[in-house]
Design a protein around this motif. Structure first.
Motif, PDB file in Angstrom:
ATOM      1  N   THR A  73      27.280  -2.973 -30.821  1.00 28.24           N
ATOM      2  CA  THR A  73      28.025  -4.026 -31.515  1.00 28.24           C
ATOM      3  C   THR A  73      27.074  -4.951 -32.261  1.00 28.24           C
ATOM      4  O   THR A  73      27.306  -5.306 -33.425  1.00 28.24           O
ATOM      5  CB  THR A  73      28.865  -4.848 -30.515  1.00 28.24           C
ATOM      6  N   LEU A  74      25.969  -5.321 -31.605  1.00 31.58           N
ATOM      7  CA  LEU A  74      24.966  -6.167 -32.251  1.00 31.58           C
ATOM      8  C   LEU A  74      24.349  -5.464 -33.460  1.00 31.58           C
ATOM      9  O   LEU A  74      23.996  -6.107 -34.446  1.00 31.58           O
ATOM     10  CB  LEU A  74      23.869  -6.538 -31.249  1.00 31.58           C
ATOM     11  N   GLU A  75      24.234  -4.150 -33.382  1.00 31.04           N
ATOM     12  CA  GLU A  75      23.642  -3.376 -34.476  1.00 31.04           C
ATOM     13  C   GLU A  75      24.641  -3.103 -35.589  1.00 31.04           C
ATOM     14  O   GLU A  75      24.272  -2.583 -36.642  1.00 31.04           O
ATOM     15  CB  GLU A  75      23.094  -2.048 -33.937  1.00 31.04           C
ATOM     16  N   GLY A  76      25.913  -3.425 -35.347  1.00 29.63           N
ATOM     17  CA  GLY A  76      26.919  -3.225 -36.384  1.00 29.63           C
ATOM     18  C   GLY A  76      27.552  -1.851 -36.395  1.00 29.63           C
ATOM     19  O   GLY A  76      28.292  -1.523 -37.327  1.00 29.63           O
ATOM     20  N   ALA A  77      27.298  -1.045 -35.367  1.00 36.22           N
ATOM     21  CA  ALA A  77      27.846   0.314 -35.335  1.00 36.22           C
ATOM     22  C   ALA A  77      29.283   0.331 -34.841  1.00 36.22           C
ATOM     23  O   ALA A  77      30.083   1.167 -35.271  1.00 36.22           O
ATOM     24  CB  ALA A  77      26.982   1.209 -34.457  1.00 36.22           C
ATOM     25  N   VAL A  78      29.604  -0.556 -33.900  1.00 36.96           N
ATOM     26  CA  VAL A  78      30.955  -0.626 -33.359  1.00 36.96           C
ATOM     27  C   VAL A  78      31.391  -2.082 -33.319  1.00 36.96           C
ATOM     28  O   VAL A  78      30.570  -2.992 -33.468  1.00 36.96           O
ATOM     29  CB  VAL A  78      31.040  -0.014 -31.938  1.00 36.96           C
ATOM     30  N   GLU A  79      32.687  -2.290 -33.120  1.00 34.70           N
ATOM     31  CA  GLU A  79      33.220  -3.644 -32.988  1.00 34.70           C
ATOM     32  C   GLU A  79      34.172  -3.682 -31.803  1.00 34.70           C
ATOM     33  O   GLU A  79      34.822  -2.681 -31.474  1.00 34.70           O
ATOM     34  CB  GLU A  79      33.935  -4.072 -34.270  1.00 34.70           C
ATOM     35  N   VAL A  80      34.231  -4.831 -31.145  1.00 33.18           N
ATOM     36  CA  VAL A  80      35.076  -4.988 -29.963  1.00 33.18           C
ATOM     37  C   VAL A  80      36.541  -5.053 -30.385  1.00 33.18           C
ATOM     38  O   VAL A  80      36.908  -5.767 -31.312  1.00 33.18           O
ATOM     39  CB  VAL A  80      34.698  -6.261 -29.187  1.00 33.18           C
TER      40      VAL A  80
END
Length: 277
Positions: free
Chosen positions: A123-130
């Motif tokens: 999430t921090l890397e921008g690959a997924v979102e909560v």
């Protein structure tokens, strides 16, 4: 998915399940002179693994291929993160799909905690979102974002590469040839996860010659982002032939660097980032 208590929006968990208390299954470790070689083989990214998981897939979540056991190193979280990154590169974690930590944990044969931690890192890397009370959605990316990443990488890496071309002696460049050749072998395999790792290792080794750890870290993060799949396609829309051509640019670049041919270096670096993976 088996029912349980709902998690918070901050963790992205939908439910808990057997995997939340399950133990990590450690595969039998080889003994004898071939032990190190076997462990190295297991640690390499695998298209067959697909960063996948163990167990039945539930509800409408996309099924992932069954992998070999994941545990090979001391950090479970790190291994899960590596496996998920591989699944992103291969497209086994599909853009737009939602995956819950407990279900992924059951597939991996681990507790939900290291999966949740790995997903939070992604999430921090921008690959997924909560997605509150559901899990984590793989971010959908388009060609424009890929082009923007390539432009940023070029702005950072090209000037550094040209400076290194003028300051690093030929023998140091020659030491990187095995890494460049490894990218060619990886590309020839057709496995995007294997090539992605070999490509990152080569670029990291080149930039490390600048002696700037922050530069290496930032460049590697951008490089990794550029390897995630586009919506409706493979990573960067590239097949085996394109990967092989990209890999051969590494060996051609080393030849030019060893020869001190700065014009060829500049041309090759520019072309490489125009079609960056």
């Amino acid at each position: 998915m088996k029912q349980g208590t709902q998690g918070s929006a901050a963790t992205g968990d939908a439910v808990t399940g057997p995997a939340a208390t399950g133990r990590f299954r450690v595969p039998a470790q080889p003994a004898g002179p071939d032990a190190d070689r076997e462990r190295d083989r297991r640690d390499r990214p695998s298209c067959a693994d697909g960063g996948g998981a163990r167990g039945e897939h539930t509800h409408s979540e996309p099924a992932l291929p069954r992998p070999r056991p994941v545990v090979q190193r001391s950090s479970v979280r790190g291994q899960v993160l590596d496996a998920l990154r591989t699944a992103l590169v291969t497209g086994d974690l599909r853009p737009g799909e939602v995956y819950s930590a407990p279900v992924l944990a059951e597939r991996f044969g681990v507790s939900a905690t290291p999966v949740r931690e790995a997903m939070q890192q992604l999430t921090l890397e921008g690959a997924v979102e909560v997605v509150p009370n559901r899990g984590f959605r793989v971010v959908e990316r388009g060609a424009r974002e890929l082009a923007e990443l390539a432009e940023i990488r070029a702005l950072i890496e090209v000037p550094v590469m040209m400076r290194l071309a003028r300051t690093v002696p030929a023998e140091r460049w020659a030491e990187l040839r095995p890494l460049a050749e490894a990218t060619v072998r990886a590309a020839s395999s057709g496995c995007r996860a294997t090539y992605a790792e070999a490509d990152r290792v080569f670029h990291r080794a080149v930039l490390a010659l600048a002696g700037n750890e922050q530069l290496v870290r930032i460049a590697e993060d951008l490089h990794r982002r550029a390897q995630w799949p586009l919506v409706g396609g493979v990573p960067g829309g590239r097949g085996r032939a394109e990967l092989v051509a990209d890999a051969h640019e590494h060996t051609a670049l080393l030849d030019a660097l060893i020869a001190g041919d700065f014009d060829v270096v500049r041309s090759l670096v520019g072309e490489h980032f125009n079609g960056a993976v």
